[in-house]
Design a protein around this motif. Structure first.
Motif, short mmCIF file in Angstrom:
data_model
loop_
_atom_site.label_atom_id
_atom_site.label_comp_id
_atom_site.label_asym_id
_atom_site.label_seq_id
_atom_site.Cartn_x
_atom_site.Cartn_y
_atom_site.Cartn_z
N THR A 44 0.92 -1.48 -0.13
CA THR A 44 0.01 -0.20 0.30
C THR A 44 1.03 1.08 -0.10
N ALA A 47 1.99 1.74 -2.83
CA ALA A 47 0.65 2.05 -3.94
C ALA A 47 0.66 3.50 -4.08
N LEU A 48 0.94 4.81 -2.61
CA LEU A 48 1.31 5.99 -2.57
C LEU A 48 2.37 6.63 -3.54
N LYS A 51 1.13 6.76 -6.86
CA LYS A 51 0.66 7.43 -7.16
C LYS A 51 0.44 8.77 -6.93
N LEU A 134 1.03 -3.93 -9.70
CA LEU A 134 0.31 -2.51 -9.77
C LEU A 134 1.35 -1.46 -10.79
N GLU A 138 0.03 0.44 -14.16
CA GLU A 138 0.27 1.96 -14.47
C GLU A 138 1.22 1.96 -15.54
N ILE B 637 -8.82 -1.32 0.14
CA ILE B 637 -7.83 -0.30 -0.16
C ILE B 637 -7.02 -0.18 -1.27
N LEU B 638 -6.10 -1.72 -1.64
CA LEU B 638 -5.68 -2.14 -3.24
C LEU B 638 -6.37 -2.64 -4.09
N VAL B 641 -7.15 0.98 -4.98
CA VAL B 641 -6.69 1.62 -6.05
C VAL B 641 -6.39 0.73 -7.30
#
Lengths: 161, 750
Positions: A44, A47-48, A51, A134, A138, B637-638, B641
């Motif tokens: 997470t 991921a933040l 972003k 992820l 992206e 949460i993931l 996302v």
């Protein structure tokens, strides 16, 4: 995506989340937590970061390639299993070389052992796999948006460092 | 394949490491020669699944030791050869690692004393040989040959597993040495015929007997050192080895002889004829391998002491000359630029070392004295004198061996020097010629002093197969015997055939299209499977995600309702009025569900689903399952996302349309799950596991968090499996996303 608020907040939040994820991993054997949850939380954090500052920055912060992290984690889990296998003949048997448990269930010594290595392997596998997918997602979409030809695959030239 | 793609400037230093390790292993194994010849069989075992009586057991008897020495000794020479042959190739590391894995599998296979352990290593050789045959995986033929080898030997492996399991059940043990000691139990068992057929299926596919022979010539797509290793000492000998290993348990019956001898004889003759037709020397050697293997199968089928002695001798003979000749063909290709014997001639002056090695090994293959091959051939004739048909088969096969040996070992080196594809042919580097020369040296040494091989290797091998001491000793000269007469006839006809081969070959090539193609059953079966798969895929996979979800949920609904209707329905005792907070959570979940149902916007629906998930996480918190709650929350949460990334780019297809069918499936499944959950809650829970975990979590695993202790300790194996699945799924997803990117950028896909 360029949000000043997000990127500023991320700079403070990410170390905290990462520390928390390690803490959750660490306490996992006795209190709620463990490698899987810790790994999810660490993912997470990245991921933040992805972003807030883009995947190139997130990849550099992660330092190792996500797949390498996942593979290394799988290796840790295997070694944790083989350790017990070699020592006692039972694969995945828990080995706690620095720990003794008395009759009342109190533990003395250092809680390092094969099970912790195994759980850390799980942590790394989750972190590596989630961040890997992820980032790949992206990147492919960023490229899609920017047009087919312009975006370099790996922004690792001098300007980005 | 383009050179610039696969070569690099300097050969790496570590490339000799596998050869050194294999040579050391050979020396270490050689120390056991004395004790094993004296009848001592070292054993070593590690418990594996004690409750099933399965152990990681190994035993070194004469047969195992001789095979292990071949695998390590020839392996050392081949590793050296490969390290030189591929010195500047980027794929050298891959090749050496795969070859090493293969060698280890082979070694485990021949030393195993436990049926399941043996099968494990047997599959190891199947998989690694698939990788090795398909080493040039950018070439289509190499991939096809690799898949063919994998499918045929893999299917045979399954049959073998079934056979070994039946044998274990009948004997009550998985130890091969105990099975071999109780042979009559098998022969008198009602399951004798099925178990024999299953085991033979495994052996025949592995050792390429008719009608499973065709994968072996195809496997020539592999690089030369691989072919030399797989087709001389190892892979294909595994089937023969297993036949020999199980002879005391399964052999000696009419069925055994009646199956092995005809199959061996037919393959032997067909292999010889096919071999004579080739002009590519590597392919010719591959076809003669069929002949060599089937001679071994036939001799083991005959089962007399003379036949077993001949088989074990010929096994060694074949390993020495076949490995050497494959390697010399590789040297000719490297040194002169072609491996077609019509394109090269008169190379003896330019390549003296290659010519020497080829001549010695070729003469051994043809069975000329004073080479080891002569000793082997005499023994084969002695063993086959029992029946006219087998004598004739052996004669025909040996005749063609003389012809092929001449074509591979003599013809490229003699005659007028012809302009070869490479301008200046010459002997290659020392790493290439050392192996063939050493192997030829053994062919010569054991020919001149057959007692050396006889007493230390062959007698213990025969003792391991027959269970009794071998009578007599090996000798080069037996006096004037029928065998010698047969040998002389073979030589005379063989030399005539060699001289006339060019005409003979054209005749064979013309006759071939008239013969039935034996591959057709394989190709037909494969095409049938593909057709079936295509029609099933076309019917079930239309590429629409909603279609798959509909099918999945409908199947789940049927299963759940099946459980609800067929099982015992018990309503849980309902205690009304839990705390206010519980009702609030219920309200959140219900409101979220209502939003999902009412909204026509996809984004709103996804957010509302997140609300449902969070509500459930709170329920977990309230009832003490903190671990589950945390996992649930982080996953939510993931998911958000990921969805946010994906939704931004997904094409907007407007509002969600209303499908009555989907609604029906949703209602039916939802009701089924609700009823099922209530029924589970109404059934009293067996507290056995809970009590066990509560009692043992701290003393046995040193952890207070039972959930985590279960995950990493009590059920650690499950977690390990799941972790592997996560990694595999991740790699696949990343690769899929990357592939999409490459297409977007317009770059050609590789």
């Amino acid at each position: 995506m360029n949000s000043l608020i997000l990127s500023t907040a991320a700079r403070f939040l990410i170390p905290v989340i990462l520390a928390l994820s390690l803490f959750i991993f660490w306490r996992g054997h006795n209190e709620p937590g463990g490698g899987f949850i810790g790994g999810l939380l660490a993912a997470t954090a990245f991921a933040l970061l992805a972003k807030a500052s883009g995947t190139a920055k997130a990849r550099r912060t992660l330092y190792l390639r996500p797949r390498a992290i996942a593979a290394f984690g799988l290796g840790c889990a295997l070694v944790g299993g083989i350790w017990g296998g070699l020592a006692t003949g039972a694969f995945l048997k828990g080995m706690w070389p620095f720990l003794t448990i008395d009759a009342e269930g109190h533990k003395h010594g250092l809680p390092f052992g094969s099970i912790m290595l195994f759980d850390f392997g799980v942590y790394l596998v989750v972190l590596g796999t989630v961040t890997g997918i992820l980032f790949a997602l992206e990147d492919s979409l960023a490229e899609d948006a920017a047009g087919a030809e312009d975006v370099p695959l790996d922004k690792e030239d001098g300007r980005w460092r | 394949m383009a050179d610039h793609d696969t070569t690099r400037a300097a050969p790496p230093v570590w490339r000799f490491l596998p050869a050194i390790v294999a040579a050391a292993a050979t020396l270490w194994l050689a120390r056991f020669l004395g004790p094993v010849a004296a009848g001592v069989h070292p054993e070593w075992s590690l418990p594996w699944a004690p409750s099933l009586g399965i152990a990681f057991a190994f035993r070194l008897d004469g047969l195992a030791l001789a095979m292990a020495l071949l695998i390590c000794g020839i392996g050392a020479l081949i590793f050296l050869y490969a390290a030189t042959y591929f010195a500047t190739d980027r794929r050298l590391g891959t090749l050496l690692v795969t070859l090493s894995f293969f060698a280890v599998s082979m070694l485990g296979l021949v030393c195993a004393d436990d049926a399941i352990t043996l099968f494990l290593f047997w599959e190891g050789t199947t998989i690694t040989s698939w990788l090795l045959v398909g080493f040039d995986h950018e070439r289509r033929e190499a991939r096809a040959a690799a898949v063919q080898a994998l499918l045929i030997t893999g299917a045979g492996g399954l049959a073998l597993l079934a056979g070994l399991l039946v044998m274990s059940a009948v004997a009550g043990t998985t130890r091969l040495s105990e099975m071999n000691a109780a042979g009559d139990v098998f022969r008198q068992s009602a399951a004798y015929a099925p178990m024999l057929l299953l085991v033979l299926l495994g052996c025949f596919t592995k050792s390429a007997q008719v009608p499973f022979h065709f994968w072996l010539p195809g496997a020539m797509a592999a690089p030369t050192p691989v072919s030399a290793y797989l087709h001389s000492a190892t892979m294909v000998k595994a089937g023969v080895y297993l036949l020999a290993r199980l002879t005391p348990a399964l052999g000696g019956t009419e069925l055994w002889t009646g199956l092995l001898v005809p199959v061996g004889a037919v393959t032997m003759i067909l292999g010889s004829v096919w071999a004579a037709r080739q002009t590519d020397m590597k392919l010719m050697l591959a076809q003669t391998t069929l002949m060599g293997l089937s001679a071994l199968v036939m001799l083991i089928g005959l089962g007399t002491e003379a036949a077993i002695a001949a088989a074990m001798t010929f096994l060694l003979v074949h390993a020495f000359y076949k490995a050497a000749l494959f390697l010399t063909v590789g040297m000719i290709e490297k040194g002169a630029g072609s491996r077609d014997y019509r394109h090269v001639a008169g190379l003896a002056r330019a390549m003296p070392l290659t010519a020497t090695a080829a001549a010695i090994s070729g003469l051994s293959m043809a069975g000329f004295p004073p080479l080891f091959g002569f000793v082997g051939k005499e023994l084969i004739y002695e063993a086959t004198l029992t029946g006219a048909a087998v004598t004739l088969a052996a004669l025909v096969a040996n005749l063609f061996m003389v012809i092929c040996a001449g074509m591979v070992a003599i013809r490229p080196f003699h005659g007028a020097e012809r302009r070869s594809p490479k301008d200046r042919p010459g002997d290659p580097a020392w790493g290439l010629w050392l192996g063939p020369l050493v192997l030829s040296g053994f062919s010569l040494l054991f020919g001149l002093a057959p007692a050396l091989a006889g007493d230390w290797l062959i007698a213990p091998m025969v003792a391991a197969v027959t269970g009794e001491e071998m009578h007599g000793h090996l000798a080069l000269w037996h006096g004037l015997t029928p065998m010698l007469v047969l040998s002389l006839v073979t030589f005379a006809l063989g030399i005539l055939g060699y001289l006339a081969l060019d005409r003979l070959r054209d005749g064979l090539a013309k006759a071939e299209p008239g013969l039935p193609r034996m591959e057709s059953w394989y190709e037909g079966a494969l095409a049938g499977i593909f057709t079936l798969a295509r029609s099933v895929t076309a019917a079930s996979q239309n590429g629409q995600m909603t279609h798959y979800l509909r099918a999945t949920f409908a199947a789940c609904a049927v299963l759940t309702w099946g459980g609800v209707v067929l099982g015992r329905m018990a309503w849980p005792g309902f205690t009304p009025g839990p705390g206010l907070i519980d009702w609030m959570v219920v309200a959140i979940i219900l409101a979220s569900v209502a939003v999902v149902l009412v909204t026509r916007s996809r984004l709103t629906a996804i957010c509302a689903l997140g609300g449902v998930g969070s509500g459930i996480a709170i329920v977990f918190v309230l009832y003490g399952a903190i671990d589950v709650a945390m996992t649930q929350l982080f996953v939510e949460i993931l998911v958000v996302v990921f969805m946010a990334i994906a939704m931004v780019r997904l094409p907007s297809w407007g509002e969600i349309p209303f499908h009555p069918g989907n609604a029906l499936i949703a209602v039916v499944l939802g009701l089924g799950v609700t009823l099922g959950t209530l029924a589970v809650l109404g059934t009293p829970l067996d507290p056995y596991l809970t009590t066990f975990f509560e009692a043992n979590s701290v003393p046995k695993a040193g952890g207070h968090n039972i959930v985590n202790v279960i995950l990493v300790d009590f059920r650690g194996f499950d977690t390990l499996g799941e972790t592997s699945v996560i990694v595999i799924a991740g790699i696949a997803a990343i690769a899929a996303l990357r592939a999409g990117r490459r297409r977007l950028r317009g770059a050609p896909r590789r």
